[in-house]
Scaffold this active site. Structure first.
Site, PDB file in Angstrom:
ATOM      1  N   LYS A 163       0.858  -1.191   0.000  1.00  0.00           N
ATOM      2  CA  LYS A 163       0.000   0.000   0.000  1.00  0.00           C
ATOM      3  C   LYS A 163       0.884   1.226   0.000  1.00  0.00           C
ATOM      4  O   LYS A 163       2.046   1.155   0.422  1.00  0.00           O
ATOM      5  CB  LYS A 163      -0.869   0.009   1.260  1.00  0.00           C
ATOM      6  CG  LYS A 163      -2.118   0.864   1.156  1.00  0.00           C
ATOM      7  CD  LYS A 163      -3.240   0.116   0.483  1.00  0.00           C
ATOM      8  CE  LYS A 163      -4.440   0.991   0.249  1.00  0.00           C
ATOM      9  NZ  LYS A 163      -5.601   0.185  -0.166  1.00  0.00           N
ATOM     10  N   ASP A 180      -7.109   4.396  -4.297  1.00  0.00           N
ATOM     11  CA  ASP A 180      -7.758   4.255  -2.989  1.00  0.00           C
ATOM     12  C   ASP A 180      -8.354   5.644  -2.732  1.00  0.00           C
ATOM     13  O   ASP A 180      -8.590   6.392  -3.700  1.00  0.00           O
ATOM     14  CB  ASP A 180      -6.740   3.828  -1.906  1.00  0.00           C
ATOM     15  CG  ASP A 180      -7.410   3.366  -0.606  1.00  0.00           C
ATOM     16  OD1 ASP A 180      -7.843   2.208  -0.540  1.00  0.00           O
ATOM     17  OD2 ASP A 180      -7.528   4.169   0.345  1.00  0.00           O
TER      18      ASP A 180
HETATM   19  P1  NDP Z   1     -12.972   8.025  -2.598  1.00  0.00           P
HETATM   20  O1  NDP Z   1     -11.891   9.020  -2.405  1.00  0.00           O
HETATM   21  O2  NDP Z   1     -13.560   7.830  -3.944  1.00  0.00           O
HETATM   22  O3  NDP Z   1     -14.189   8.330  -1.607  1.00  0.00           O
HETATM   23  C1  NDP Z   1     -14.000   8.385  -0.236  1.00  0.00           C
HETATM   24  C2  NDP Z   1     -15.311   8.753   0.421  1.00  0.00           C
HETATM   25  O4  NDP Z   1     -15.180   8.579   1.819  1.00  0.00           O
HETATM   26  C3  NDP Z   1     -15.695  10.198   0.212  1.00  0.00           C
HETATM   27  O5  NDP Z   1     -17.080  10.340   0.232  1.00  0.00           O
HETATM   28  C4  NDP Z   1     -15.039  10.873   1.406  1.00  0.00           C
HETATM   29  O6  NDP Z   1     -15.627  12.092   1.765  1.00  0.00           O
HETATM   30  C5  NDP Z   1     -15.258   9.835   2.482  1.00  0.00           C
HETATM   31  N1  NDP Z   1     -14.169   9.958   3.462  1.00  0.00           N
HETATM   32  C6  NDP Z   1     -12.854   9.774   3.219  1.00  0.00           C
HETATM   33  N2  NDP Z   1     -12.122   9.987   4.330  1.00  0.00           N
HETATM   34  C7  NDP Z   1     -12.990  10.337   5.262  1.00  0.00           C
HETATM   35  C8  NDP Z   1     -12.845  10.670   6.624  1.00  0.00           C
HETATM   36  N3  NDP Z   1     -11.640  10.718   7.222  1.00  0.00           N
HETATM   37  N4  NDP Z   1     -13.980  10.942   7.319  1.00  0.00           N
HETATM   38  C9  NDP Z   1     -15.194  10.877   6.705  1.00  0.00           C
HETATM   39  N5  NDP Z   1     -15.387  10.566   5.413  1.00  0.00           N
HETATM   40  C10 NDP Z   1     -14.308  10.294   4.720  1.00  0.00           C
HETATM   41  O7  NDP Z   1     -12.373   6.651  -2.031  1.00  0.00           O
HETATM   42  P2  NDP Z   1     -12.905   5.166  -2.279  1.00  0.00           P
HETATM   43  O8  NDP Z   1     -14.363   5.152  -2.485  1.00  0.00           O
HETATM   44  O9  NDP Z   1     -12.009   4.551  -3.281  1.00  0.00           O
HETATM   45  O10 NDP Z   1     -12.534   4.484  -0.876  1.00  0.00           O
HETATM   46  C11 NDP Z   1     -13.485   4.374   0.191  1.00  0.00           C
HETATM   47  C12 NDP Z   1     -13.042   3.259   1.129  1.00  0.00           C
HETATM   48  O11 NDP Z   1     -13.010   2.018   0.408  1.00  0.00           O
HETATM   49  C13 NDP Z   1     -11.653   3.415   1.733  1.00  0.00           C
HETATM   50  O12 NDP Z   1     -11.669   2.866   3.024  1.00  0.00           O
HETATM   51  C14 NDP Z   1     -10.781   2.550   0.831  1.00  0.00           C
HETATM   52  O13 NDP Z   1      -9.619   2.111   1.497  1.00  0.00           O
HETATM   53  C15 NDP Z   1     -11.733   1.396   0.572  1.00  0.00           C
HETATM   54  N6  NDP Z   1     -11.457   0.582  -0.604  1.00  0.00           N
HETATM   55  C16 NDP Z   1     -11.315   1.137  -1.835  1.00  0.00           C
HETATM   56  C17 NDP Z   1     -11.085   0.343  -2.929  1.00  0.00           C
HETATM   57  C18 NDP Z   1     -11.003   0.895  -4.306  1.00  0.00           C
HETATM   58  O14 NDP Z   1     -10.893   0.104  -5.240  1.00  0.00           O
HETATM   59  N7  NDP Z   1     -11.087   2.209  -4.518  1.00  0.00           N
HETATM   60  C19 NDP Z   1     -10.925  -1.119  -2.803  1.00  0.00           C
HETATM   61  C20 NDP Z   1     -11.162  -1.620  -1.464  1.00  0.00           C
HETATM   62  C21 NDP Z   1     -11.402  -0.779  -0.418  1.00  0.00           C
HETATM   63  P3  NDP Z   1     -14.855  13.466   1.446  1.00  0.00           P
HETATM   64  O15 NDP Z   1     -14.968  13.653  -0.025  1.00  0.00           O
HETATM   65  O16 NDP Z   1     -15.560  14.483   2.245  1.00  0.00           O
HETATM   66  O17 NDP Z   1     -13.424  13.266   1.890  1.00  0.00           O
HETATM   67  O1  2IT Z   2      -7.979  -1.471  -0.602  1.00  0.00           O
HETATM   68  C1  2IT Z   2      -7.934  -1.955  -1.744  1.00  0.00           C
HETATM   69  O2  2IT Z   2      -8.077  -3.155  -1.951  1.00  0.00           O
HETATM   70  C2  2IT Z   2      -7.717  -1.035  -2.872  1.00  0.00           C
HETATM   71  N1  2IT Z   2      -7.630   0.170  -2.667  1.00  0.00           N
HETATM   72  C3  2IT Z   2      -7.575  -1.571  -4.264  1.00  0.00           C
HETATM   73  C4  2IT Z   2      -6.185  -2.079  -4.506  1.00  0.00           C
HETATM   74  C5  2IT Z   2      -5.871  -2.466  -5.917  1.00  0.00           C
HETATM   75  O3  2IT Z   2      -4.690  -2.754  -6.153  1.00  0.00           O
HETATM   76  O4  2IT Z   2      -6.751  -2.498  -6.784  1.00  0.00           O
END
Ligand code: NDP
Ligand code: 2IT
Length: 449
Positions: A130, A170
């Site tokens: 990561k 992420d």
């Molecule tokens: P994005 O940046 O697209 O969206 C994040 C969302 O979460 C936004 O709505 C953001 O609000 C909110 N958020 C982020 N940080 C905070 C915080 N500290 N407090 C409150 N709200 C928060 O990210 P993703 O959708 O990609 O990721 C969301 C989650 O999913 C994370 O935990 C990530 O690790 C996990 N994840 C993502 C994957 C991927 O493929 N993208 C795969 C597996 C897991 P704001 O805009 O106000 O910051």
């Molecule tokens: O938390 C996760 O699994 C991710 N942000 C996606 C990682 C990836 O390599 O697609």
């Protein structure tokens, strides 16, 4: 501090606390896995002899670097960049990059540690890693984001490659950022090495379904958990926190499967729309216009916005936390259960505090922890790598079919492993043990490295 941890793994945990002072999220992630592993060591003495747990807790390599860049006013800005190459027993390091002001080594290590087991659960050949930066993309212009990404990649390029380490997105890193980073990597190396990053645009080596994969996959996982209980999404009231990539495609799939999502959020507040979230509107506000979720009520007058509100106070039957770590505490978990929630599927990584997890497990609801439930994102990244390696691109239907099968297999594997180790229905134990055993066996085979 080490109460509740089997004496066979206590030493390893104490060493983590000693070596990584103050990295509280990392301690939490390690503890949660180690609490499941006592019975595994009893069954596999070779893991104990080879100190596999002690080795797995220590990253193979940790890189921290300076990222200087200039903002639109010409002012010099300095951020910190990270890449933790955690474990390569099963394949090249694989895992996302997070750009958020809260990022420090403890966050990257917790995410990297989780990623090892998640990636193992996919059954695909990917190790765990990561990275990220404390850069805050909010309020930055496109050119600022581009300059930052170029500077970040100028250093990161030394450490990555299709057989070495393959980053993706992420929080704060999506298609735009991956595009800028890929461009800079190509420029610096003079190589069109598509497989060095995943989450690429469809026009230059990206995979169909990667954008949707985490949200769709998590929803499939919950569908499987509901099916065990002879239930489905049909007619269920659901809540999805966040409004980013994972939240959006979770909402989309829930709606396709007949559920109704009535609330979503961002870090400023909560939208409650009893008629069901208008996803086209959320996509427009968040994906295209990069606005705040508050603006939803400008277009849907009946919906309510609560600044600083707690989304978990809204009654629902299915909860899908899809924002960030520790967003559900013990009190929120108790509220959800009291309000009739029957299933929780974690799209985010470690969104529930240890107190919250205890409450979910004790209540007997279906609780799908992130490392199992949200593995569809990284699994589809591995499918993107397969397509890049064979210079091929698959159809949406084929790729989604593969994703659905992978999620089904992960669910089955977690279910059966939990049962085998005497914890029927406990997906936390199932995911931790199944993921760990796959990595541990490969580590034993590779000798002491
Ligand atoms: P994005 O940046 O697209 O969206 C994040 C969302 O979460 C936004 O709505 C953001 O609000 C909110 N958020 C982020 N940080 C905070 C915080 N500290 N407090 C409150 N709200 C928060 O990210 P993703 O959708 O990609 O990721 C969301 C989650 O999913 C994370 O935990 C990530 O690790 C996990 N994840 C993502 C994957 C991927 O493929 N993208 C795969 C597996 C897991 P704001 O805009 O106000 O910051
Ligand atoms: O938390 C996760 O699994 C991710 N942000 C996606 C990682 C990836 O390599 O697609």
């Amino acid at each position: 501090m080490t109460n509740g941890i089997d004496e066979k793994v206590r030493g390893a945990y104490e060493e983590v606390l000693r070596r990584s002072t103050g990295e509280v999220e990392f301690h939490q992630a390690v503890r949660e896995v180690l609490e499941s592993l006592g019975p595994v060591l009893a069954k596999y003495p070779e893991f104990r002899e080879g100190k596999i747990i002690e080795r797995i807790c220590e990253p193979e390599r940790q890189i921290i670097f300076r990222v200087p860049w200039q903002d639109d006013r010409g002012e010099v800005q300095i951020n910190r960049g990270f890449r933790v190459q955690y474990n390569s027993a099963l394949g090249p390091y694989k895992g996302g990059l997070r750009f958020h002001p809260s990022v420090y080594l403890g966050i990257v290590k917790f995410l990297g540690f989780e990623q090892i087991f998640k990636n193992a659960l996919t059954g695909l050949p990917i190790g765990g890693g990561k990275g990220g930066s404390d850069f805050d993309p909010k309020g930055k212009s496109d050119s600022e984001v581009m300059r930052f990404c170029q500077s970040f990649m100028t250093e990161l390029m030394r450490y990555i490659g299709e057989y070495t380490d393959v980053p993706a997105g992420d929080i704060g890193v999506g298609g735009r950022e991956i595009g800028y980073m890929f461009g800079q990597y190509k420029r610096l190396t003079s190589r069109y090495e598509a497989g060095v990053l995943t989450g690429k645009g469809l026009g230059y080596g990206g995979s169909l379904v990667r954008t949707e994969a985490t949200g769709y996959g998590t929803t499939y996982f919950v569908r499987e958990m509901l099916a065990v209980r002879k239930d489905s999404f049909e007619g269920k009231t659901c809540i999805v926190s966040g409004s980013g990539n994972v939240a959006i495609y979770t909402i989309e799939k829930i709606h396709e499967l007949g559920g109704k999502v009535v609330a979503c959020s961002d870090s400023n507040g909560v939208i409650h729309d009893e008629k069901g979230i208008d996803l086209d509107l959320v996509k427009r506000l968040k994906e295209r216009e990069r606005r705040r979720i508050k603006d939803y009520t400008d277009y849907r007058k009946h919906a309510k916005y609560v600044a600083g509100g707690n989304i978990w106070d809204i009654p629902c039957q299915v909860a899908m936390p899809s924002a960030t770590q520790n967003e559900i505490n013990g009190k929120d978990a108790a509220t959800l259960v009291k309000n009739g929630c029957i299933a929780v599927g974690e799209g985010a990584n470690m969104p529930t505090t240890p107190e919250g997890v205890k409450i979910f497990l004790a209540s007997g609801i279906a609780y799908g922890p992130g490392k199992a439930a949200n593995a569809g994102g990284v699994a589809t990244s591995a499918l993107e790598m397969q397509q890049n390696a064979s210079r091929d691109s698959w159809t949406f239907e084929h790729t989604e079919q593969r994703l659905a099968e992978i999620m089904k297999n992960i669910h089955r594997n977690c279910w059966e492993t939990a049962e085998e180790f005497g914890a029927k229905g406990n997906y936390v134990v199932g995911a931790n043990i199944a993921g760990f055993i796959r990595v541990a066996k490969a580590m034993v085979a590779h000798g002491l490295i």
